[in-house]
Write an enzyme that holds these catalytic residues in place. Structure first.
Site, PDB file in Angstrom:
ATOM      1  N   HIS A  20       0.882  -1.166   0.000  1.00  0.00           N
ATOM      2  CA  HIS A  20       0.000   0.000   0.000  1.00  0.00           C
ATOM      3  C   HIS A  20       0.916   1.212   0.000  1.00  0.00           C
ATOM      4  O   HIS A  20       1.981   1.175   0.627  1.00  0.00           O
ATOM      5  CB  HIS A  20      -0.841   0.089   1.269  1.00  0.00           C
ATOM      6  N   ASP A  77       2.435   1.755   3.312  1.00  0.00           N
ATOM      7  CA  ASP A  77       3.363   0.751   3.870  1.00  0.00           C
ATOM      8  C   ASP A  77       4.785   1.190   3.547  1.00  0.00           C
ATOM      9  O   ASP A  77       5.721   0.920   4.287  1.00  0.00           O
ATOM     10  CB  ASP A  77       3.188  -0.628   3.225  1.00  0.00           C
ATOM     11  N   MET A 118       2.583  -5.682  -7.902  1.00  0.00           N
ATOM     12  CA  MET A 118       1.275  -5.100  -7.585  1.00  0.00           C
ATOM     13  C   MET A 118       1.445  -3.987  -6.558  1.00  0.00           C
ATOM     14  O   MET A 118       2.329  -4.044  -5.709  1.00  0.00           O
ATOM     15  CB  MET A 118       0.370  -6.209  -7.021  1.00  0.00           C
ATOM     16  N   GLU A 137     -11.034  -6.249  -5.239  1.00  0.00           N
ATOM     17  CA  GLU A 137     -11.046  -7.287  -4.199  1.00  0.00           C
ATOM     18  C   GLU A 137     -12.276  -7.125  -3.317  1.00  0.00           C
ATOM     19  O   GLU A 137     -12.438  -6.117  -2.634  1.00  0.00           O
ATOM     20  CB  GLU A 137      -9.756  -7.151  -3.372  1.00  0.00           C
ATOM     21  N   LYS A 187     -14.872  -8.141  -0.163  1.00  0.00           N
ATOM     22  CA  LYS A 187     -14.863  -8.695   1.205  1.00  0.00           C
ATOM     23  C   LYS A 187     -16.230  -8.391   1.802  1.00  0.00           C
ATOM     24  O   LYS A 187     -16.740  -7.280   1.613  1.00  0.00           O
ATOM     25  CB  LYS A 187     -13.746  -8.040   2.017  1.00  0.00           C
ATOM     26  N   GLU A 214      -9.923 -13.262  -2.650  1.00  0.00           N
ATOM     27  CA  GLU A 214      -9.126 -13.722  -1.503  1.00  0.00           C
ATOM     28  C   GLU A 214      -9.855 -14.857  -0.797  1.00  0.00           C
ATOM     29  O   GLU A 214     -11.037 -14.738  -0.458  1.00  0.00           O
ATOM     30  CB  GLU A 214      -8.881 -12.572  -0.528  1.00  0.00           C
ATOM     31  N   HIS A 241     -11.968 -14.144   2.285  1.00  0.00           N
ATOM     32  CA  HIS A 241     -13.138 -13.286   2.139  1.00  0.00           C
ATOM     33  C   HIS A 241     -14.378 -14.074   1.723  1.00  0.00           C
ATOM     34  O   HIS A 241     -15.464 -13.840   2.265  1.00  0.00           O
ATOM     35  CB  HIS A 241     -12.840 -12.148   1.159  1.00  0.00           C
ATOM     36  N   ASP A 272      -5.348 -13.401  -3.858  1.00  0.00           N
ATOM     37  CA  ASP A 272      -4.844 -13.323  -2.488  1.00  0.00           C
ATOM     38  C   ASP A 272      -5.069 -14.673  -1.814  1.00  0.00           C
ATOM     39  O   ASP A 272      -6.218 -15.071  -1.548  1.00  0.00           O
ATOM     40  CB  ASP A 272      -5.578 -12.221  -1.698  1.00  0.00           C
ATOM     41  N   ASP A 329     -11.837 -12.284  10.830  1.00  0.00           N
ATOM     42  CA  ASP A 329     -10.872 -12.240   9.719  1.00  0.00           C
ATOM     43  C   ASP A 329      -9.505 -12.749  10.186  1.00  0.00           C
ATOM     44  O   ASP A 329      -8.777 -12.037  10.872  1.00  0.00           O
ATOM     45  CB  ASP A 329     -10.788 -10.762   9.297  1.00  0.00           C
ATOM     46  N   ASP A 364      -6.736 -14.457   8.373  1.00  0.00           N
ATOM     47  CA  ASP A 364      -5.512 -14.291   7.563  1.00  0.00           C
ATOM     48  C   ASP A 364      -4.433 -15.322   7.886  1.00  0.00           C
ATOM     49  O   ASP A 364      -3.247 -14.979   8.015  1.00  0.00           O
ATOM     50  CB  ASP A 364      -4.920 -12.873   7.758  1.00  0.00           C
ATOM     51  N   ASP A 409      -1.705 -13.054   1.118  1.00  0.00           N
ATOM     52  CA  ASP A 409      -2.199 -11.957   1.954  1.00  0.00           C
ATOM     53  C   ASP A 409      -2.568 -12.545   3.303  1.00  0.00           C
ATOM     54  O   ASP A 409      -3.741 -12.779   3.603  1.00  0.00           O
ATOM     55  CB  ASP A 409      -3.400 -11.267   1.297  1.00  0.00           C
TER      56      ASP A 409
HETATM   57  C1  GCO Z   1      -8.000  -7.317   4.235  1.00  0.00           C
HETATM   58  C2  GCO Z   1      -7.613  -7.244   2.780  1.00  0.00           C
HETATM   59  C3  GCO Z   1      -6.402  -6.405   2.522  1.00  0.00           C
HETATM   60  C4  GCO Z   1      -6.198  -6.119   1.057  1.00  0.00           C
HETATM   61  C5  GCO Z   1      -5.092  -5.134   0.866  1.00  0.00           C
HETATM   62  C6  GCO Z   1      -4.745  -4.910  -0.566  1.00  0.00           C
HETATM   63  O1  GCO Z   1      -8.780  -8.195   4.571  1.00  0.00           O
HETATM   64  O2  GCO Z   1      -7.535  -6.487   5.027  1.00  0.00           O
HETATM   65  O3  GCO Z   1      -7.422  -8.548   2.326  1.00  0.00           O
HETATM   66  O4  GCO Z   1      -5.280  -7.049   3.060  1.00  0.00           O
HETATM   67  O5  GCO Z   1      -5.906  -7.262   0.337  1.00  0.00           O
HETATM   68  O6  GCO Z   1      -5.485  -3.935   1.452  1.00  0.00           O
HETATM   69  O7  GCO Z   1      -5.662  -4.135  -1.161  1.00  0.00           O
HETATM   70 MN    MN Z   2      -6.473  -9.206   0.513  1.00  0.00          MN
HETATM   71 MN    MN Z   3      -8.263 -10.047   3.753  1.00  0.00          MN
END
Ligand code: GCO
Ligand code: MN
Ligand code: MN
Length: 386
Positions: free
Chosen positions: A53, A56, A87, A180, A182, A216, A219, A244, A254, A256, A286
């Site tokens: 990002h 970041d 990306m 993307e 979610k 993702e 998600h 992702d 969430d 991850d 991700d």
């Molecule tokens: C989340 C998302 C993020 C995006 C990222 C890229 O659940 O927080 O997956 O990690 O992928 O912001 O756009």
């Molecule tokens: Mn993501």
């Molecule tokens: Mn995510």
């Protein structure tokens, strides 16, 4: 044997292995690393690329001189390691200015600021080599639908995407967008909640050919859906521009998690889909390590993501080469062509002939399909006994 190579196109975001273990209930458990240090960290574990990002890499309040210094160091790390930036994306969710959304915010100044921030971030991403630009609308939603008309929100999203597509075209950038979806977190409900929503939305844009999706795992799983089916729809429409990978227990917050850490069988069918369809884009992890990890364990996490993909890829090859499985597939997909004269592309003659055809419905209902046997063969491959 399961070591990653550049051809695998395994990438990580700065925010993934750089995650410091903060959660809504607790403070960081790891010291922050600088972006250039993360590049070296990723090179050590064998990744191909690094994504980010805008903030970041360059803090939102950095001076131009600080920005230049950070980018110089980052580019040097890329040169030293051979890592690429496939990306980039915009942080449109952390700053309090975006608490009511970015492109869908009710305040027109916030919507304009979101566009401005994204254009600057696109410029920086392209400068560092990005060819895919991800849009994840984390704050594009509501806690109460009293606050925003959902139709207005769709129109605002469309206006923003059209604006930015035209901007990219005007600059002559070689850049595609990947949207993307979610369903929730951090908003109570996020607009365009699933990959399927995004695919439908894309067709309403001015330049739909520039825009695809970045699905993702977590998600769709958060929404209780079959992720592989969503990815298949994207592939079938030539819209899988990025992916992702991570993992997530159904019905939880969430999480991850490391790729394939929870739902092995879904991960297997996902890898099978990606490999069998010849997906050649980036495979972005991700995900982040447990809050209990130190950076040594973060290495185990990152290596585990890539290793699990490669192990599953080998299982897919095993599944595809298994003669017993192939025999079952031949049996269940058998087609003697006798229906071709009635179905397929429509004609009035076919329709007339089909309407007067007689079917043995009872016999059709009695036919057995060896799906239990097929699934057991699949499970035995996954369990390593086949
Ligand atoms: C989340 C998302 C993020 C995006 C990222 C890229 O659940 O927080 O997956 O990690 O992928 O912001 O756009
Ligand atoms: Mn993501
Ligand atoms: Mn995510």
């Amino acid at each position: 044997m399961y070591s990653p190579s550049a051809a695998d196109k395994f990438t990580f975001g700065l925010w993934t292995v750089g995650h410091i273990g903060r959660d809504p209930f607790g403070e960081p458990t790891r010291l922050a690393k600088k972006p250039h240090e993360i590049v070296h960290f990723l090179a050590e574990v064998g990744a191909y690329g690094v994504n980010f990002h805008d903030n970041d890499l360059v803090p939102i309040d950095a001076t131009p001189a600080e920005r230049d210094q950070i980018i110089k160091q980052f580019k040097q790390a890329l040169d030293d390691t051979g890592l690429v930036v496939p990306m980039a994306t915009t942080n449109l969710f952390s700053d309090p200015a975006f608490k009511d959304g970015a492109f869908t915010a009710n305040d027109p100044q916030v919507r304009a600021y979101a566009l401005q921030k994204t254009m600057h971030a696109i410029d920086m991403g392209v400068e560092l080599g990005a060819e895919v630009y991800v849009f994840w609308g984390g704050r594009e939603g509501t806690e109460t639908d009293a606050a925003k008309d959902p139709i207005t929100a769709i129109k605002r999203s469309r206006e923003a995407m059209n604006y930015l597509c035209h901007y990219v075209k005007d600059q002559g950038y070689n850049l595609k967008f990947a949207l993307e979806a979610k369903p929730n977190e951090p908003r109570g409900d996020i607009y365009n909640a699933t990959t399927g929503n995004m695919l439908a939305f894309i067709e309403t844009l001015d330049l739909p050919e520039m825009v695809g999706v970045n699905p993702e795992v977590a998600h769709e799983h958060m929404a209780g859906l079959n992720f592989t089916h969503h990815v298949a729809q994207a592939i079938e429409q030539d819209k899988l521009f990025h992916i992702d990978l991570n993992d997530q227990a159904f019905g939880r917050y969430d999480q991850d998690f490391r790729f394939a850490a929870v739902n092995l069988k879904s991960a297997f069918f996902l890898v099978k889909l990606l490999e069998d369809s010849g997906y050649s884009g980036n495979k972005h992890f991700d995900a982040h390590a447990y809050r209990t990890s130190d950076y040594n364990d973060v290495k185990a996490f990152a290596r585990g993501c890539m290793r699990n993909y490669l192990i599953l890829k080998e299982k897919v090859a095993r599944w595809n080469a298994d003669s017993e499985i192939q025999a079952v597939l031949a049996e269940i997909n058998a087609d003697d062509g006798s229906m071709d004269q009635f179905v397929g592309a429509y004609s009035a003659d076919k329709a007339a002939a089909l309407k007067s055809l007689t079917f043995d419905r009872a016999a059709l209902g009695q036919r057995g399909f060896p799906y239990e046997a097929l699934d057991q063969l699949t499970v035995e491959i996954l369990l390593g006994v086949r």
